[in-house]
Design a protein around this motif. Structure first.
Motif, PDB file in Angstrom:
ATOM      1  N   SER A   1       0.846  -1.186   0.000  1.00  0.00           N
ATOM      2  CA  SER A   1       0.000   0.000   0.000  1.00  0.00           C
ATOM      3  C   SER A   1       0.884   1.239   0.000  1.00  0.00           C
TER       4      SER A   1
ATOM      5  N   ASN B   1       1.117  -6.235   1.419  1.00  0.00           N
ATOM      6  CA  ASN B   1      -0.209  -6.159   2.055  1.00  0.00           C
ATOM      7  C   ASN B   1      -1.302  -5.743   1.085  1.00  0.00           C
ATOM      8  N   SER B   2      -1.061  -5.851  -0.204  1.00  0.00           N
ATOM      9  CA  SER B   2      -2.045  -5.454  -1.215  1.00  0.00           C
ATOM     10  C   SER B   2      -2.019  -6.441  -2.375  1.00  0.00           C
TER      11      SER B   2
ATOM     12  N   VAL C   1      -2.370  -6.338  -6.494  1.00  0.00           N
ATOM     13  CA  VAL C   1      -2.186  -5.321  -7.533  1.00  0.00           C
ATOM     14  C   VAL C   1      -2.411  -5.943  -8.908  1.00  0.00           C
TER      15      VAL C   1
ATOM     16  N   SER D   1      -6.031  -1.969  -7.580  1.00  0.00           N
ATOM     17  CA  SER D   1      -5.412  -2.628  -6.428  1.00  0.00           C
ATOM     18  C   SER D   1      -6.464  -2.832  -5.340  1.00  0.00           C
ATOM     19  N   TRP D   2      -6.199  -3.805  -4.485  1.00  0.00           N
ATOM     20  CA  TRP D   2      -7.037  -4.059  -3.320  1.00  0.00           C
ATOM     21  C   TRP D   2      -6.178  -3.979  -2.072  1.00  0.00           C
ATOM     22  N   HIS D   3      -6.675  -3.286  -1.058  1.00  0.00           N
ATOM     23  CA  HIS D   3      -5.974  -3.196   0.227  1.00  0.00           C
ATOM     24  C   HIS D   3      -6.997  -2.989   1.326  1.00  0.00           C
ATOM     25  N   GLN D   4      -6.816  -3.688   2.428  1.00  0.00           N
ATOM     26  CA  GLN D   4      -7.647  -3.514   3.610  1.00  0.00           C
ATOM     27  C   GLN D   4      -6.721  -3.372   4.806  1.00  0.00           C
TER      28      GLN D   4
END
Length: 771
Positions: A665, A677-678, A680, A692-695
């Motif tokens: 991230s 932690n993501s 992409v 991208s996805w990140h939580q």
């Protein structure tokens, strides 16, 4: 000391003496569980050298009081790990007070039991108060103690009550989890993802949030670390008496832990997911406990782990073939099938072992090696990431046979039509660590990085760990060997500047140049620093990582130009060396063969020139001998540091657009000690990040692309039409969940909490769709 205390002291057995140590013994320390909320909290933070007899009695009295008040306080005690827990609401404040004496009336506030069926959110367990070696204690950060003692399912319990408690420790998915407020932990770093895991004997029906695609029906398998630490008892002398103290054997690298296999049965039409997992190496856990360590039985057994065994044990246990299916560590990749091999699920390691697993309950049923299929596939190790050609139905891999001056790499293919397999070509090259390679319809592209075996490969053949057996030579070249699948021979060699890579992304031929040019995409590092940074110690204690930030990578596209023309130059400058069989390909000219075979190693006095020097000719007479070797140039596709690449499998060996991988991230990319932690999505042609996805506080494992299957019209769907599936560790909640993303937009389609924490994985999973 009162008479009551003296009577209590007399009742302490030798088994209970494992929780104490003499104040003069400086070799041991007590595991610190100061972050824990159990009744051992106060005493467990005291160094062993400070424990007195009064401290011992205080521990004993506290334990007796807990037993007396067990029913009135409705507490549940896990005697195998000395954990005392009860169920409370999310609003309850968890506090534990140590009761130093039975004369003092102290009330323990109820705390949540993470394993009871009435619990709402599973959290992490705590270790017992134990005496352990300071050098073996994996818990030097008090915030990590919540997760450590996950291997209690494999402890030797000594009474019926302990057995009942151990059997009852099973993660339970409750329907109320979805509607209950989450209990968040203040420790939200990735380090929770590098602890021991629990396996289960039952299948869990998961509660799904969201909607699965109707076409997504099949099994999804993942493999990764399961057991990092194995607790064992050792004898120590305390006050002239032999007592037992517990210590830990720890696997020293992310790639070495005993594996955990996960199976997800997904039915998109019904919107259901069932889950089960298994630790397939339970026999090995017991052997490690009995021997207080692990002796690598063959080369490439471990990546970087101290065996805690004598040198003599390597002579006694050196054996290439594992005798039992569950006695071999196979945790690098899992496959739904291997062409030509009977079976429905296989796990591989970095050696040459394949472990067959039952596809339903995941039990290991068979272990075999490549040379058992065909004796021509001989060698100490093979590549865990073999390649599959969907057009021909071939599975292609290689084995490495270590020699005195160089090694023979035997590339072979196996298929349903040829279950015995055939050697494509054998090439002589330096002994190096290779984790992957690429294929195209016409060629095999073998990139050999200058991570070369020390001492002529002697340490490697003596079963030393990979990082102890290989060293990176930054002044040496990276070599590309091109093997013709049709001619079954090495036809060209290219060189470039030194680099290192774990993974190839893809390779494809330039059809505009009649396939004479080949593009090879890889995730490259400047050196092997990343391999050392992924040790267990650095991941658990990121403040000790050197350098402080994870090594950055680059997605590079190498171009090998005019392969057929360079084949003529190759023939003019090389002479065959002794090989294996008619398909063997020798080395180069005498000068090149001797230099590469003998000097392309960690030798400060003699080495081959790097690619830059070779291009200019240089002043050294040796340098001019390499001027005929063509350069492989590269372009940078994308700058952000990415790893664990995945593409649409239908586009393997062909030109493609999209790559999916793990990344950082924006905030974590500039922080020390962080891991990926993501998720992409990258367009490799226009060199852009598409989505991208990140939580927050979540750490995904490999994101596997599952393409939408062809419908009745047999019309090819667009390249990114499918889903991404990843097992994500939620550090704040102390559990993992299955994540399903739309591969086009990376929007969340569905999630399913697993009710337990699955360690973060660097290994490769797979899937099998059902019609």
């Amino acid at each position: 000391m009162t008479s009551n205390e003296e009577n209590t002291k007399d009742k302490i057995t030798k088994a209970e003496a494992t929780t104490i140590t003499d104040h003069e013994d400086e070799e041991f320390t007590v595991v610190d569980v100061s972050s824990s909320s159990d009744t051992n909290e106060v005493t467990s933070s005291i160094p062993s050298s400070q424990h007195t007899e009064e401290d011992t009695i205080m521990i004993q009295h506290s334990k007796e009081n807990e037993d007396k008040n067990n029913e009135t306080k409705e507490e549940h005690v896990d005697s195998s790990s000395n954990r005392t827990t009860t169920t409370v609401t999310a609003a309850t404040t968890t506090t534990t007070i140590m009761n130093p004496s039975p004369d003092i009336d102290t009330t323990l506030t109820e705390i949540s039991n993470v394993w009871e069926e009435t619990t709402t959110v599973p959290t992490l367990t705590t270790p017992t108060l134990t005496v352990t070696e300071a050098t073996s204690d994996p818990w030097k950060d008090e915030r990590l103690h919540k997760q450590h003692d996950e291997d209690t399912d494999y402890e030797h319990v000594e009474d019926d009550n302990e057995k009942e408690a151990a059997d009852s420790i099973e993660p339970v998915i409750d329907a109320s989890v979805k509607n209950s407020p989450p209990i968040l932990d203040t420790e939200t770093s990735h380090r929770k993802g590098f602890q021991n895991a629990n396996d289960m004997d039952e299948i869990l029906d998961l509660t799904i949030s969201g909607r699965l695609p109707d076409w997504l029906i099949g099994e999804h398998y993942t493999i990764g670390p399961g057991i990092y630490d194995v607790k064992y008892l050792r004898k120590v002398e305390i006050d002239g008496e032999i007592q037992h103290a517990s210590s830990y054997f720890t696997f020293g690298h992310w790639f070495d832990a005993l594996p955990l296999v996960n199976r997800f049965d997904i039915n998109g039409a019904r919107n259901t997911i069932s889950y089960r997992n298994r630790l397939p190496n339970k026999r090995l856990i017991e052997k490690i406990r009995d021997h207080h360590g692990y002796t690598p039985p063959h080369p490439a057994s471990v990546f970087k782990t101290n065996s805690n065994q004598s040198v003599l044990s390597k002579f006694m246990k050196s054996n290439v073939k594992a005798s039992k299916p569950d006695a071999e560590i196979c945790g690098a990749r899992i496959l739904p099938s291997i062409p030509g091999v009977v079976g429905r699920l296989f796990a591989q390691n970095s050696a040459k072992h394949i472990q067959e697993l039952d596809p339903f309950d995941l039990k290991p049923t068979r272990i075999f090696t490549w040379d058992e299929i065909n004796p021509a596939f001989k060698g100490y190790s093979s590549c865990p990431n073999g390649q599959f050609d969907a057009q021909t139905g071939e599975y292609i891999n290689f084995t490495m046979e270590v020699g005195y001056q160089s090694s023979q790499y035997h590339f072979f293919s196996i298929s349903d039509r040829d279950p015995r397999g055939t050697v494509i070509a054998s090439i002589a090259a330096p002994t190096a660590y290779i984790n992957s390679f690429s294929i195209t319809p016409k060629y095999i592209i073998f990139a050999l990085f200058p991570m070369i075996a020390n001492s002529g490969g002697m340490k490697f053949t003596w079963n030393e760990s990979i990082l102890d057996s290989f060293s990176f030579a930054p002044n040496e070249s990276t070599m590309f060997y091109v093997i013709s699948r049709e001619k079954k021979a090495l036809i060209a060699v290219f060189r470039t500047s030194s680099c290192f890579a774990f993974h190839h992304v893809n390779a494809f031929e330039d059809l505009e140049q009649r396939g004479n040019n080949v593009h090879v995409d890889m995730i490259c590092y400047s050196d092997d620093t990343i391999a050392h940074q992924l040790s267990t110690g650095s991941l658990r204690h990121p403040e000790t990582m050197t350098p402080s930030r994870l090594a950055s990578s680059e997605v590079r596209r190498y171009t090998l130009v005019n392969i057929e023309e360079e084949h003529l130059a190759f023939l003019a400058n090389q002479s065959p060396l002794p090989g294996v069989g008619g398909n063997s390909t020798g080395g180069f000219s005498g000068r090149f063969a001797s230099t590469v075979g003998n000097l392309f190693r960690n030798n400060k006095n003699k080495s081959i020139p790097n690619a830059a020097a070779a291009a200019t000719g240089g002043d050294d007479g040796k340098i001019s001998s390499y001027s005929w070797i063509p350069l492989a140039t590269y372009e940078l596709i994308v700058q952000p540091s990415l790893e664990l690449p995945h593409i649409n499998p239908h586009y393997n060996m062909h030109k493609y657009n999209y790559m999916y991988s793990l990344g950082f991230s924006a905030a974590s990319s500039i922080m020390d000690g962080q891991v990926w932690n993501s998720i992409v999505k990258t367009n490799v042609n226009d060199k852009s990040i598409v989505a991208s996805w990140h939580q927050e506080n979540c750490y995904p494992s490999e994101a596997i692309f599952i393409p939408r299957p062809l419908d009745g019209s047999h019309v090819q769907h667009q390249e990114d039409d499918g889903v991404l599936v990843s097992v994500v560790m939620d550090s704040a909640r102390g559990m993992s969940f299955l994540l399903i993303l739309d591969a086009i937009t990376l929007h969340v389609l569905a999630t399913a909490d697993l009710g337990t924490l699955v360690p973060v994985s660097f290994a490769h999973g797979t899937y099998r769709l059902r019609n």
